[in-house]
Design a protein around this motif. Structure first.
Motif, PDB file in Angstrom:
ATOM      1  N   CYS A   4       0.850  -1.191   0.000  1.00 37.75           N
ATOM      2  CA  CYS A   4       0.000   0.000   0.000  1.00 37.75           C
ATOM      3  C   CYS A   4       0.884   1.239   0.000  1.00 37.75           C
ATOM      4  N   ASP A   5       0.428   2.298  -0.652  1.00 35.53           N
ATOM      5  CA  ASP A   5       1.159   3.563  -0.669  1.00 35.53           C
ATOM      6  C   ASP A   5       1.055   4.231   0.702  1.00 35.53           C
ATOM      7  N   ILE A   6       1.751   5.338   0.857  1.00 38.24           N
ATOM      8  CA  ILE A   6       1.878   5.983   2.162  1.00 38.24           C
ATOM      9  C   ILE A   6       1.286   7.389   2.168  1.00 38.24           C
ATOM     10  N   ASP A   7       1.090   7.893   3.365  1.00 33.22           N
ATOM     11  CA  ASP A   7       0.665   9.276   3.570  1.00 33.22           C
ATOM     12  C   ASP A   7       1.899  10.170   3.462  1.00 33.22           C
ATOM     13  N   LYS A   8       1.851  11.188   2.633  1.00 37.69           N
ATOM     14  CA  LYS A   8       3.035  12.013   2.369  1.00 37.69           C
ATOM     15  C   LYS A   8       3.468  12.840   3.577  1.00 37.69           C
ATOM     16  N   SER A   9       2.570  13.074   4.532  1.00 38.31           N
ATOM     17  CA  SER A   9       2.923  13.913   5.677  1.00 38.31           C
ATOM     18  C   SER A   9       3.484  13.118   6.850  1.00 38.31           C
ATOM     19  N   THR A  10       3.289  11.771   6.825  1.00 36.17           N
ATOM     20  CA  THR A  10       3.716  10.960   7.968  1.00 36.17           C
ATOM     21  C   THR A  10       4.634   9.799   7.595  1.00 36.17           C
ATOM     22  N   LEU A  11       4.629   9.381   6.334  1.00 38.70           N
ATOM     23  CA  LEU A  11       5.332   8.198   5.837  1.00 38.70           C
ATOM     24  C   LEU A  11       4.695   6.890   6.320  1.00 38.70           C
ATOM     25  N   CYS A  12       3.600   6.984   7.057  1.00 40.61           N
ATOM     26  CA  CYS A  12       2.876   5.788   7.486  1.00 40.61           C
ATOM     27  C   CYS A  12       1.893   5.356   6.399  1.00 40.61           C
ATOM     28  N   ILE A  13       1.360   4.152   6.532  1.00 43.07           N
ATOM     29  CA  ILE A  13       0.431   3.616   5.553  1.00 43.07           C
ATOM     30  C   ILE A  13      -0.742   4.566   5.354  1.00 43.07           C
ATOM     31  N   ASP A  14      -1.162   4.758   4.107  1.00 42.78           N
ATOM     32  CA  ASP A  14      -2.285   5.630   3.781  1.00 42.78           C
ATOM     33  C   ASP A  14      -3.586   4.873   4.060  1.00 42.78           C
ATOM     34  N   VAL A  15      -4.245   5.239   5.147  1.00 44.73           N
ATOM     35  CA  VAL A  15      -5.452   4.498   5.556  1.00 44.73           C
ATOM     36  C   VAL A  15      -6.569   4.622   4.524  1.00 44.73           C
ATOM     37  N   ASN A  16      -6.536   5.660   3.711  1.00 43.00           N
ATOM     38  CA  ASN A  16      -7.584   5.853   2.707  1.00 43.00           C
ATOM     39  C   ASN A  16      -7.449   4.908   1.516  1.00 43.00           C
ATOM     40  N   ASN A  30      -2.516   6.039  12.203  1.00 47.38           N
ATOM     41  CA  ASN A  30      -3.912   6.257  12.606  1.00 47.38           C
ATOM     42  C   ASN A  30      -4.516   4.889  12.905  1.00 47.38           C
ATOM     43  N   ILE A  31      -4.147   4.350  14.054  1.00 52.20           N
ATOM     44  CA  ILE A  31      -4.461   2.958  14.348  1.00 52.20           C
ATOM     45  C   ILE A  31      -5.946   2.719  14.565  1.00 52.20           C
ATOM     46  N   ASN A  32      -6.674   3.709  15.057  1.00 56.22           N
ATOM     47  CA  ASN A  32      -8.118   3.521  15.251  1.00 56.22           C
ATOM     48  C   ASN A  32      -8.837   3.326  13.916  1.00 56.22           C
ATOM     49  N   GLU A  33      -8.435   4.068  12.901  1.00 57.31           N
ATOM     50  CA  GLU A  33      -9.059   3.914  11.581  1.00 57.31           C
ATOM     51  C   GLU A  33      -8.682   2.569  10.972  1.00 57.31           C
ATOM     52  N   ILE A  34      -7.455   2.145  11.171  1.00 53.59           N
ATOM     53  CA  ILE A  34      -7.027   0.831  10.674  1.00 53.59           C
ATOM     54  C   ILE A  34      -7.814  -0.274  11.364  1.00 53.59           C
ATOM     55  N   LYS A  35      -8.025  -0.130  12.664  1.00 55.58           N
ATOM     56  CA  LYS A  35      -8.828  -1.119  13.407  1.00 55.58           C
ATOM     57  C   LYS A  35     -10.266  -1.143  12.907  1.00 55.58           C
ATOM     58  N   ARG A  36     -10.818   0.032  12.611  1.00 52.21           N
ATOM     59  CA  ARG A  36     -12.195   0.091  12.117  1.00 52.21           C
ATOM     60  C   ARG A  36     -12.328  -0.682  10.808  1.00 52.21           C
ATOM     61  N   ILE A  37     -11.361  -0.462   9.913  1.00 53.66           N
ATOM     62  CA  ILE A  37     -11.380  -1.176   8.630  1.00 53.66           C
ATOM     63  C   ILE A  37     -11.219  -2.681   8.853  1.00 53.66           C
ATOM     64  N   ALA A  38     -10.286  -3.035   9.732  1.00 53.65           N
ATOM     65  CA  ALA A  38     -10.035  -4.450  10.005  1.00 53.65           C
ATOM     66  C   ALA A  38     -11.263  -5.125  10.609  1.00 53.65           C
ATOM     67  N   ASP A  39     -11.911  -4.461  11.559  1.00 50.04           N
ATOM     68  CA  ASP A  39     -13.110  -5.041  12.182  1.00 50.04           C
ATOM     69  C   ASP A  39     -14.232  -5.209  11.159  1.00 50.04           C
ATOM     70  N   LYS A  40     -14.359  -4.241  10.286  1.00 52.35           N
ATOM     71  CA  LYS A  40     -15.399  -4.292   9.259  1.00 52.35           C
ATOM     72  C   LYS A  40     -15.222  -5.493   8.349  1.00 52.35           C
ATOM     73  N   ASN A  79      -9.362  -0.454  -0.711  1.00 48.05           N
ATOM     74  CA  ASN A  79      -9.329  -0.816  -2.135  1.00 48.05           C
ATOM     75  C   ASN A  79      -8.437  -2.026  -2.404  1.00 48.05           C
ATOM     76  N   LEU A  80      -7.589  -2.378  -1.439  1.00 45.08           N
ATOM     77  CA  LEU A  80      -6.666  -3.502  -1.611  1.00 45.08           C
ATOM     78  C   LEU A  80      -7.190  -4.797  -1.003  1.00 45.08           C
ATOM     79  N   ILE A  81      -8.314  -4.721  -0.316  1.00 46.92           N
ATOM     80  CA  ILE A  81      -8.858  -5.903   0.358  1.00 46.92           C
ATOM     81  C   ILE A  81      -9.572  -6.805  -0.638  1.00 46.92           C
ATOM     82  N   SER A  82      -9.255  -8.086  -0.569  1.00 45.32           N
ATOM     83  CA  SER A  82      -9.920  -9.107  -1.398  1.00 45.32           C
ATOM     84  C   SER A  82     -10.400 -10.229  -0.493  1.00 45.32           C
ATOM     85  N   HIS A  83     -10.998 -11.261  -1.098  1.00 42.62           N
ATOM     86  CA  HIS A  83     -11.476 -12.391  -0.303  1.00 42.62           C
ATOM     87  C   HIS A  83     -10.316 -13.187   0.300  1.00 42.62           C
TER      88      HIS A  83
END
Length: 675
Positions: free
Chosen positions: A400-412, A436-446, A416-420
């Motif tokens: 996954c690409d990164i956030d330009k302001s933090t160098l961390c994974i781009d949560v947005n 932004n671990i809370n947003e990553i957790k939200r996506i993971a839980d979903k 789009n990369l999730i498959s079965h």
């Protein structure tokens, strides 16, 4: 003469009590000085001053500040809020806990002492050897952390002092501290501020124009020579702004300007400050320590990108070696328990010590059932280990690409990369800055995915006030030699799931049931049972012994890193771009990464710095740029690609001195301007 809109310097008396009785001290003319400032009052004052972080905060006055039972709590409250915090002490109560708190918070520390013979004459109930040892221990600890606190020793010229005494005092301390100061005795016969050697050419005193003095009970003094301290107001029922602009202060200032002085304290005082912050009495000696430090630190020796911070690690390792238990044993279990205590916020955490963060990541994935054909999403901006542990399990890294302001994974871009086939996400906390671990957790839980945090850089880091280690299914830390907590080689898996951690412990040593190490002890048994297929990833006691020392001072080391980062951000050229830091993220600065301006060639920049004895590196070459991965991942990472060519990591470690930091800053700025 105009006064500042807000005091440039605020002196706060934490304690009017003192544990010594000095023959020359003005305390002898005051009936009762035995109070401590209430924490609530201190907090009230700090809340107002903190709107002005450039304010010089002075935490001493008529008493010994270290006597206050909440002294460390006070320093914790003001930590990182002010650029210049000053303190004076007689040194008798300076233990390790207080020393560490001072190093994390204070900018300038003055010790009141004397030559050995006069110390005994002028200070009742004091022991010179104890005070000298306490000061020496502090100076040694301060040096180990890069001398973040500028130090001074001071003595008062009493009737017993002479030129030889001053020379001896300077000889004892001039190579140990940053400044040696000799003060004139004052306030004899109860006339506060009256010098032993009278000054007759009265000048305007600048103190009412820039300094506010607050007594322990909230009362405002005219200045630090007003030992009665109740003339100008009380912060228990007003604010600094109101007092500073009050008619009383304006009257005091007008008397100083006109020199038509009738105020009772000012009239008898000849300790006036004709220039802001300068009394122009007594003596100050230039320290030989400053010249020595400059020669040692300013480029004459190589300044590496990183280095471990060493204090008592060698002693602790020696104890383990002498114990005969070198591999997994009691020291490992002690480290696991103390790390769990350090990280735990709300629910209990459980820890398995591992021989590296790479092994920890592998065991976490293995324990969670990641297998052939599964997909694991991770950022392209990371070290090889994050991707390769996935491949070891014959699963597929999805970059996954990164956030330009933090160098961390781009949560947005994650969803789009999730498959079965997707089973997990590995976010990487880059350089000590949390994702932004809370947003990553939200996506993971979903999507019912596991989250395994790669926190190799992030021990002690926080997200929204909570330490990393408390968010996901498993968090993996690194204790490699360059990390904030360094034990040479080492790592840990951390989770709220005790069953998961117990399984990881078993897997880390061939699948053998726990406490297999006891089979070699007197009360152990030769019998052990292999309960599942495992690996050889266990942490040993030698490295754990180093880790225990490092863990004890981790917050102090992280605090020093943050101070260095602040110096970099303030001092480096405006054309250099910095990556994000924010109030939501407690950044622990494992790395300090900068983005060079367009006109600078990175390779040339790195080479010039090397010639100037400054180490650098690049973190990281994105995964998709390596030949092993290039054919599989050849597009889709515009942010990582655009940033990569200009990113450089510059020196960052807890024992860097201010001189070294300033040398790095000035060298980089020169390169930027000259190219």
């Amino acid at each position: 003469m105009a006064h500042y809109d807000f005091p440039k310097r605020v002196e706060i008396e934490l304690s009017s009590k003192c544990n010594l009785s000095c023959t020359y001290c003005p305390r002898r003319f005051i009936d009762k000085l035995d109070g401590f400032m209430e924490y609530s009052l201190f907090e009230h004052i700090i809340n107002e001053i903190s709107e002005y972080p450039e304010t010089i905060l002075v935490l001493h006055r008529r008493g010994e500040s270290l006597l206050h039972p909440q002294f460390v709590d006070f320093l914790t409250l003001i930590k990182d809020k002010f650029n210049n915090v000053q303190l004076a002490t007689n040194g008798t109560l300076l233990n390790r806990e207080k020393a560490e708190a001072i190093i994390q918070t204070v900018s300038f520390l003055s010790f009141s002492i004397d030559t050995p013979s006069l110390f005994k004459q002028t200070r009742i109930n004091a022991n010179y050897d104890i005070v000298e040892k306490n000061i020496s221990n502090f100076l040694e600890l301060n040096k180990a952390y890069g001398n973040p606190v500028k130090t001074q020793v001071s003595k008062v010229m009493t009737n017993e002092s002479d030129e030889s005494d001053i020379a001896l005092f300077n000889e004892i301390w001039s190579e140990k501290v940053d400044r040696v100061r000799i003060y004139e005795q004052h306030s004899e016969e109860g006339k506060f501020g009256s010098l032993k050697n009278k000054r007759t050419d009265r000048k305007t005193c600048t103190m009412p124009f820039y300094e506010l003095v607050v007594c322990y009970d909230g009362k405002i003094a005219r200045c630090n020579h007003d030992w009665n301290g109740d003339a100008m107001g009380n912060l228990c029922n007003t604010t600094i702004h109101e007092v500073w602009r009050s008619e009383k202060f304006e009257t005091l200032r007008s008397q100083q300007v006109s020199l038509e002085i009738y105020d009772s304290v000012c009239l008898n005082c000849d300790s006036w400050y004709p220039k802001e912050g300068k009394q122009e009495t007594g003596l100050a000696f230039e320290s030989n320590k400053q010249n020595h430090d400059y020669l040692e630190d300013s480029g004459n020796k190589f300044i590496p990108l990183a280095r471990p911070h060493i204090t008592t690690e060698i002693d602790e390792v020696s104890k383990v070696i002498n114990s005969g238990i070198w591999t997994t044993g009691p020291k490992v279990f002690e480290f696991e328990n103390k790390l769990a205590d350090y990280l735990t916020e709300d629910q209990p955490l459980y820890v398995s010590g591992i021989n590296s963060c790479t092994s920890a990541l592998f065991l976490a994935l293995f324990s969670l059932g990641i297998k052939r054909g599964d997909e694991v999403i991770l950022p392209t901006w990371t070290f090889a280990a994050t991707a390769q542990v996935v491949e070891w399990l014959q699963a597929v890294p999805v970059l996954c690409d990164i956030d330009k302001s933090t160098l961390c994974i781009d949560v947005n871009k994650i969803e789009n990369l999730i498959s079965h086939k997707t089973k997990a996400i590995i976010p990487v906390h880059i350089g000590g800055y949390s994702c932004n671990i809370n947003e990553i957790k939200r996506i993971a839980d979903k999507h019912k995915l596991f989250v395994i945090e790669d926190a190799a850089h992030a021990i002690g880091a926080k997200y929204l006030g909570t330490k990393i280690g408390n968010f996901s299914h498993v968090t993996c830390f690194s204790f490699y030699a360059t990390k904030n907590l360094a034990m040479g080689e080492g790592g840990a898996c951390v989770s709220k799931n005790n069953d998961l951690i117990e399984n990881i412990k078993k897997l880390s040593y061939f699948g053998i049931n726990k406490e297999a190490y006891k089979r070699y002890e007197k009360f152990g048994t030769w019998f052990y049972n292999i309960e599942t297929m495992g690996f050889k990833f266990n942490l040993d006691s030698i490295h754990a012994a180093m880790g225990l020392v490092q863990l004890e001072k981790l917050d102090l080391m992280n605090s020093r890193r943050r101070k260095i980062a602040k110096m970099y951000r303030k001092g480096l050229d405006n054309s250099i771009k910095f990556f994000e830091d924010s109030d939501q993220h407690y950044h622990t600065y494992h790395l300090f990464q900068i983005q060079l301006p367009d006109h600078i060639n990175r390779n040339e920049f790195v080479e010039i710095l090397k010639q100037k004895n400054i180490g650098t590196s690049v973190h990281f070459i994105p995964i998709h740029k390596h030949s092993w991965y290039k054919n599989r991942y050849n597009k889709g990472f515009p942010v990582a690609d655009s940033i990569f060519e200009k990113v450089v990591s510059i020196p960052m470690y807890a024992s860097m001195t201010d001189i070294q930091v300033e040398y790095v800053i000035s060298t980089i700025n020169s390169i930027i301007k000259e190219v």
